[in-house]
Design a protein around this motif. Structure first.
Motif, PDB file in Angstrom:
ATOM      1  N   LEU A   1      15.482  50.855 -26.782  1.00 58.11           N
ATOM      2  CA  LEU A   1      16.145  51.560 -27.881  1.00 58.11           C
ATOM      3  C   LEU A   1      17.173  52.538 -27.333  1.00 58.11           C
ATOM      4  O   LEU A   1      18.302  52.637 -27.844  1.00 58.11           O
ATOM      5  CB  LEU A   1      15.103  52.304 -28.715  1.00 58.11           C
ATOM      6  CG  LEU A   1      15.623  53.290 -29.765  1.00 58.11           C
ATOM      7  CD1 LEU A   1      16.461  52.572 -30.821  1.00 58.11           C
ATOM      8  CD2 LEU A   1      14.467  54.037 -30.425  1.00 58.11           C
ATOM      9  N   ALA A   2      16.800  53.252 -26.292  1.00 57.46           N
ATOM     10  CA  ALA A   2      17.709  54.233 -25.698  1.00 57.46           C
ATOM     11  C   ALA A   2      18.995  53.566 -25.221  1.00 57.46           C
ATOM     12  O   ALA A   2      20.088  54.120 -25.379  1.00 57.46           O
ATOM     13  CB  ALA A   2      17.022  54.956 -24.544  1.00 57.46           C
TER      14      ALA A   2
ATOM     15  N   LEU B   1      21.254  53.162 -28.192  1.00 50.63           N
ATOM     16  CA  LEU B   1      21.793  54.419 -28.704  1.00 50.63           C
ATOM     17  C   LEU B   1      22.735  55.079 -27.700  1.00 50.63           C
ATOM     18  O   LEU B   1      23.757  55.668 -28.092  1.00 50.63           O
ATOM     19  CB  LEU B   1      20.653  55.364 -29.064  1.00 50.63           C
ATOM     20  CG  LEU B   1      19.771  54.914 -30.238  1.00 50.63           C
ATOM     21  CD1 LEU B   1      18.701  55.951 -30.529  1.00 50.63           C
ATOM     22  CD2 LEU B   1      20.598  54.654 -31.481  1.00 50.63           C
ATOM     23  N   PHE B   2      22.416  54.996 -26.421  1.00 54.97           N
ATOM     24  CA  PHE B   2      23.294  55.598 -25.413  1.00 54.97           C
ATOM     25  C   PHE B   2      24.631  54.855 -25.355  1.00 54.97           C
ATOM     26  O   PHE B   2      25.688  55.465 -25.194  1.00 54.97           O
ATOM     27  CB  PHE B   2      22.618  55.581 -24.045  1.00 54.97           C
ATOM     28  CG  PHE B   2      21.361  56.412 -23.955  1.00 54.97           C
ATOM     29  CD1 PHE B   2      21.007  57.299 -24.973  1.00 54.97           C
ATOM     30  CD2 PHE B   2      20.513  56.317 -22.853  1.00 54.97           C
ATOM     31  CE1 PHE B   2      19.841  58.063 -24.890  1.00 54.97           C
ATOM     32  CE2 PHE B   2      19.360  57.073 -22.760  1.00 54.97           C
ATOM     33  CZ  PHE B   2      19.026  57.941 -23.785  1.00 54.97           C
ATOM     34  N   THR B   3      24.580  53.528 -25.506  1.00 57.84           N
ATOM     35  CA  THR B   3      25.819  52.748 -25.528  1.00 57.84           C
ATOM     36  C   THR B   3      26.661  53.123 -26.737  1.00 57.84           C
ATOM     37  O   THR B   3      27.891  53.259 -26.641  1.00 57.84           O
ATOM     38  CB  THR B   3      25.493  51.240 -25.542  1.00 57.84           C
ATOM     39  OG1 THR B   3      24.731  50.913 -24.374  1.00 57.84           O
ATOM     40  CG2 THR B   3      26.756  50.409 -25.568  1.00 57.84           C
ATOM     41  N   LEU B   4      26.013  53.317 -27.874  1.00 58.91           N
ATOM     42  CA  LEU B   4      26.725  53.746 -29.074  1.00 58.91           C
ATOM     43  C   LEU B   4      27.324  55.135 -28.876  1.00 58.91           C
ATOM     44  O   LEU B   4      28.443  55.417 -29.325  1.00 58.91           O
ATOM     45  CB  LEU B   4      25.784  53.729 -30.277  1.00 58.91           C
ATOM     46  CG  LEU B   4      26.368  54.176 -31.615  1.00 58.91           C
ATOM     47  CD1 LEU B   4      27.589  53.344 -31.999  1.00 58.91           C
ATOM     48  CD2 LEU B   4      25.297  54.093 -32.707  1.00 58.91           C
ATOM     49  N   ALA B   5      26.602  56.017 -28.190  1.00 55.74           N
ATOM     50  CA  ALA B   5      27.112  57.369 -27.937  1.00 55.74           C
ATOM     51  C   ALA B   5      28.411  57.329 -27.140  1.00 55.74           C
ATOM     52  O   ALA B   5      29.330  58.124 -27.384  1.00 55.74           O
ATOM     53  CB  ALA B   5      26.062  58.194 -27.190  1.00 55.74           C
TER      54      ALA B   5
ATOM     55  N   ARG C   1      16.097  56.613 -16.521  1.00 58.51           N
ATOM     56  CA  ARG C   1      16.952  55.684 -15.763  1.00 58.51           C
ATOM     57  C   ARG C   1      18.136  55.204 -16.603  1.00 58.51           C
ATOM     58  O   ARG C   1      19.279  55.145 -16.130  1.00 58.51           O
ATOM     59  CB  ARG C   1      16.120  54.482 -15.287  1.00 58.51           C
ATOM     60  CG  ARG C   1      15.162  54.799 -14.148  1.00 58.51           C
ATOM     61  CD  ARG C   1      14.619  53.530 -13.522  1.00 58.51           C
ATOM     62  NE  ARG C   1      13.830  52.744 -14.459  1.00 58.51           N
ATOM     63  CZ  ARG C   1      12.519  52.884 -14.627  1.00 58.51           C
ATOM     64  NH1 ARG C   1      11.851  53.787 -13.917  1.00 58.51           N
ATOM     65  NH2 ARG C   1      11.864  52.143 -15.500  1.00 58.51           N
ATOM     66  N   VAL C   2      17.858  54.877 -17.869  1.00 51.85           N
ATOM     67  CA  VAL C   2      18.936  54.406 -18.744  1.00 51.85           C
ATOM     68  C   VAL C   2      19.906  55.544 -19.055  1.00 51.85           C
ATOM     69  O   VAL C   2      21.121  55.334 -19.150  1.00 51.85           O
ATOM     70  CB  VAL C   2      18.341  53.818 -20.043  1.00 51.85           C
ATOM     71  CG1 VAL C   2      19.451  53.313 -20.960  1.00 51.85           C
ATOM     72  CG2 VAL C   2      17.371  52.676 -19.732  1.00 51.85           C
ATOM     73  N   TYR C   3      19.374  56.744 -19.198  1.00 52.24           N
ATOM     74  CA  TYR C   3      20.200  57.933 -19.447  1.00 52.24           C
ATOM     75  C   TYR C   3      21.207  58.126 -18.311  1.00 52.24           C
ATOM     76  O   TYR C   3      22.411  58.299 -18.538  1.00 52.24           O
ATOM     77  CB  TYR C   3      19.276  59.144 -19.559  1.00 52.24           C
ATOM     78  CG  TYR C   3      19.926  60.457 -19.951  1.00 52.24           C
ATOM     79  CD1 TYR C   3      19.859  60.914 -21.261  1.00 52.24           C
ATOM     80  CD2 TYR C   3      20.550  61.268 -19.005  1.00 52.24           C
ATOM     81  CE1 TYR C   3      20.416  62.139 -21.628  1.00 52.24           C
ATOM     82  CE2 TYR C   3      21.119  62.480 -19.354  1.00 52.24           C
ATOM     83  CZ  TYR C   3      21.040  62.919 -20.669  1.00 52.24           C
ATOM     84  OH  TYR C   3      21.595  64.128 -21.027  1.00 52.24           O
ATOM     85  N   ASP C   4      20.719  58.078 -17.073  1.00 44.15           N
ATOM     86  CA  ASP C   4      21.611  58.248 -15.919  1.00 44.15           C
ATOM     87  C   ASP C   4      22.619  57.101 -15.824  1.00 44.15           C
ATOM     88  O   ASP C   4      23.800  57.314 -15.531  1.00 44.15           O
ATOM     89  CB  ASP C   4      20.792  58.320 -14.629  1.00 44.15           C
ATOM     90  CG  ASP C   4      20.023  59.631 -14.502  1.00 44.15           C
ATOM     91  OD1 ASP C   4      20.326  60.578 -15.260  1.00 44.15           O
ATOM     92  OD2 ASP C   4      19.120  59.696 -13.654  1.00 44.15           O
ATOM     93  N   GLU C   5      22.152  55.894 -16.111  1.00 47.29           N
ATOM     94  CA  GLU C   5      22.992  54.711 -15.986  1.00 47.29           C
ATOM     95  C   GLU C   5      24.144  54.711 -16.994  1.00 47.29           C
ATOM     96  O   GLU C   5      25.273  54.341 -16.646  1.00 47.29           O
ATOM     97  CB  GLU C   5      22.142  53.458 -16.189  1.00 47.29           C
ATOM     98  CG  GLU C   5      22.928  52.152 -16.209  1.00 47.29           C
ATOM     99  CD  GLU C   5      22.065  50.988 -16.652  1.00 47.29           C
ATOM    100  OE1 GLU C   5      22.650  49.980 -17.115  1.00 47.29           O
ATOM    101  OE2 GLU C   5      20.823  51.075 -16.555  1.00 47.29           O
TER     102      GLU C   5
ATOM    103  N   SER D   1      26.077  63.795 -19.614  1.00 45.85           N
ATOM    104  CA  SER D   1      24.786  64.143 -19.026  1.00 45.85           C
ATOM    105  C   SER D   1      24.172  65.411 -19.599  1.00 45.85           C
ATOM    106  O   SER D   1      23.128  65.861 -19.124  1.00 45.85           O
ATOM    107  CB  SER D   1      24.919  64.292 -17.504  1.00 45.85           C
ATOM    108  OG  SER D   1      25.897  65.263 -17.180  1.00 45.85           O
ATOM    109  N   ASP D   2      24.808  65.986 -20.643  1.00 39.35           N
ATOM    110  CA  ASP D   2      24.240  67.169 -21.282  1.00 39.35           C
ATOM    111  C   ASP D   2      23.617  66.857 -22.641  1.00 39.35           C
ATOM    112  O   ASP D   2      23.220  67.761 -23.376  1.00 39.35           O
ATOM    113  CB  ASP D   2      25.310  68.251 -21.454  1.00 39.35           C
ATOM    114  CG  ASP D   2      26.512  67.766 -22.259  1.00 39.35           C
ATOM    115  OD1 ASP D   2      26.636  66.548 -22.483  1.00 39.35           O
ATOM    116  OD2 ASP D   2      27.333  68.615 -22.663  1.00 39.35           O
TER     117      ASP D   2
END
Length: 428
Positions: free
Chosen positions: A205-206, A209-213, A255-259, A267-268
């Motif tokens: 899921l992350a 959502l991270f890709t959308l962000a 890991r997905v957050y950093d990637e 990163s904030d």
């Protein structure tokens, strides 16, 4: 032999019943606190992390205060849940308001509290602006990607049939409108599968959502302040299931957050969750007593609780493990349908369940009822809501909601004089 542990012995349960007759819910404070701390540890890599407990799962002020002491906020979906959160000391952005088909007055109250409002539908954007005379400084939009949500080619759920959330294009246009309307802090939220028992759900899921962000940043010039992974992390209701490892889940999201976010200058971004079942289900049990046996084409064990106390087995066919207190080490030699007394044939806590031989008076510990258990109760057949108790860390037991009485049941009626005299004469 029983394969799930209880947090109370038969002797302790019998002592409790001297003051509080069955059925009742019993919550474990120590377990709740330890679990909240594990979740916080799992996401400690994200300095702004916050769990917004889903009040709908277990709406009891004592539970909310415990979670507040552990650093949690609340996720609310109605006026009453907002009011309960305020009464329990939650303030401002410690409260998330995620509702759908929302009465406008509830938006006004959420803004008054300073809660983070999470809009479910594109039309809510203009509706909110008209209702409040402008936008709050912080707003969140709920995302629904459509299609099927899969983990390792396994379909987990079908978001396109869910009534919740906006399409990607609606989300992007919505953020442009919010930005032009003066919103300063933006968030995104999604709930794509329920009760997953997989360490891959949140990381998968992350990634979406991270890709959308990243796209929101590139297309709208907006840096999201937070991303809410919502709920969906489930529990192992069956003893043979392997439970989720929240530390592994947190590291997977990391890991997905950093990637994705880290490599795109985001990163904030703060990470939020709004777990209900994972936070409370294993730490609440329905305690009920065997009161009757019936032998026809099957073996029935009747208990003094019913589906009005715990509806999940009746409505969903959900499995809840049952421990016979005092017989934990005995083999399941008999097969029973464990039933309540409602005038409905689905009023069954278990069907063809192998249990130790039962006797009248046995106390049953129905596991994993701490979320969406008491909260989904009802009064069908004139059944009254049972009590809720808390086993405190020192072993003592505290009443945190008394059992309903007949007077409570009649309290909202426009009672005529004859009914009032009857109630008074019978001390109802």
């Amino acid at each position: 032999m029983d394969m799930k542990e209880t947090y109370i012995t038969k002797e302790e349960a019998e002592r409790i019943t001297e003051s509080y007759p069955t059925p009742f819910y019993l919550y474990d404070e120590e377990g709740i606190r330890e679990n909240a701390r594990r979740l916080k540890q799992a996401f400690s890599w994200n300095p702004g992390f916050r769990e917004y407990f889903a009040v709908k799962a277990t709406p009891n002020p004592e539970i909310l205060r415990i979670l507040r002491e552990e650093g949690c906020g609340t996720d609310c979906s109605s006026l009453a849940e907002l009011e309960m959160s305020e009464a329990c000391g939650f303030r401002g952005q410690e409260i998330m308001f995620s509702s759908n088909d929302t009465p406008l007055s509830e938006y006004r109250f959420a803004e008054k509290l300073g809660a983070i409002i999470n809009l479910d539908d594109f039309s809510n954007i203009e509706e909110l602006r008209e209702t409040l005379g402008g936008f709050p400084e912080t707003l969140c939009l709920r995302y629904n990607p459509g299609g099927y949500f899969k983990i390792a080619n396994t379909i987990m759920d079908n978001p396109q049939d869910a009534k919740f959330g906006m399409t990607e294009e609606q989300i992007l246009e919505g953020f442009r409108i919010l930005k032009a309307g003066g919103v300063k802090h933006f968030g995104i939220h999604a709930f794509l599968a329920s009760n997953t028992v997989s360490n891959e759900y949140y990381p998968t899921l992350a990634r979406q959502l991270f890709t959308l962000a990243v796209r929101v940043k590139e297309d709208c010039g907006i840096r999201l302040s937070f991303i809410n992974l919502s709920g969906g992390v489930g529990i192992a209701y069956r003893p043979e299931e392997k439970p989720n490892d929240i530390l592994a889940i947190g590291e997977g999201v990391h890991r997905v957050y950093d990637e994705i976010l880290g490599k795109n200058g985001l990163s904030d971004v703060r990470i939020f969750t709004e777990l209900g079942r994972f936070m409370l289900a294993p730490y609440g049990a329905l305690i009920t007593r065997v009161i009757h046996f019936k032998e026809t084409y099957k073996h029935y064990a009747g208990v003094d609780a019913c589906a009005a106390n715990l509806m999940r087995p009746a409505v969903y066919g959900a499995y809840h493990h049952i421990t016979v207190l005092g017989k934990e080490k005995e083999e399941g030699t008999e097969s029973y349908d464990v039933v309540g007394s409602l005038c409905e044939n689905n009023d069954k806590f278990a069907v063809d369940r192998r249990l130790p031989r039962l006797e009248k008076g046995d106390l049953l510990f129905i596991h994993d009822a701490g979320a969406h258990g008491f909260a989904m109760g009802y009064n069908y057949n004139g059944k009254l809501w049972c009590a809720e108790l808390l086993k405190k860390r020192d072993g003592s037991v505290k009443l945190i909601r008394r059992a309903e009485t007949p007077r409570d049941y009649f309290a909202t009626l426009d009672i005529d004089p004859d009914m009032k005299r009857y109630m008074d004469s019978h001390s109802l």
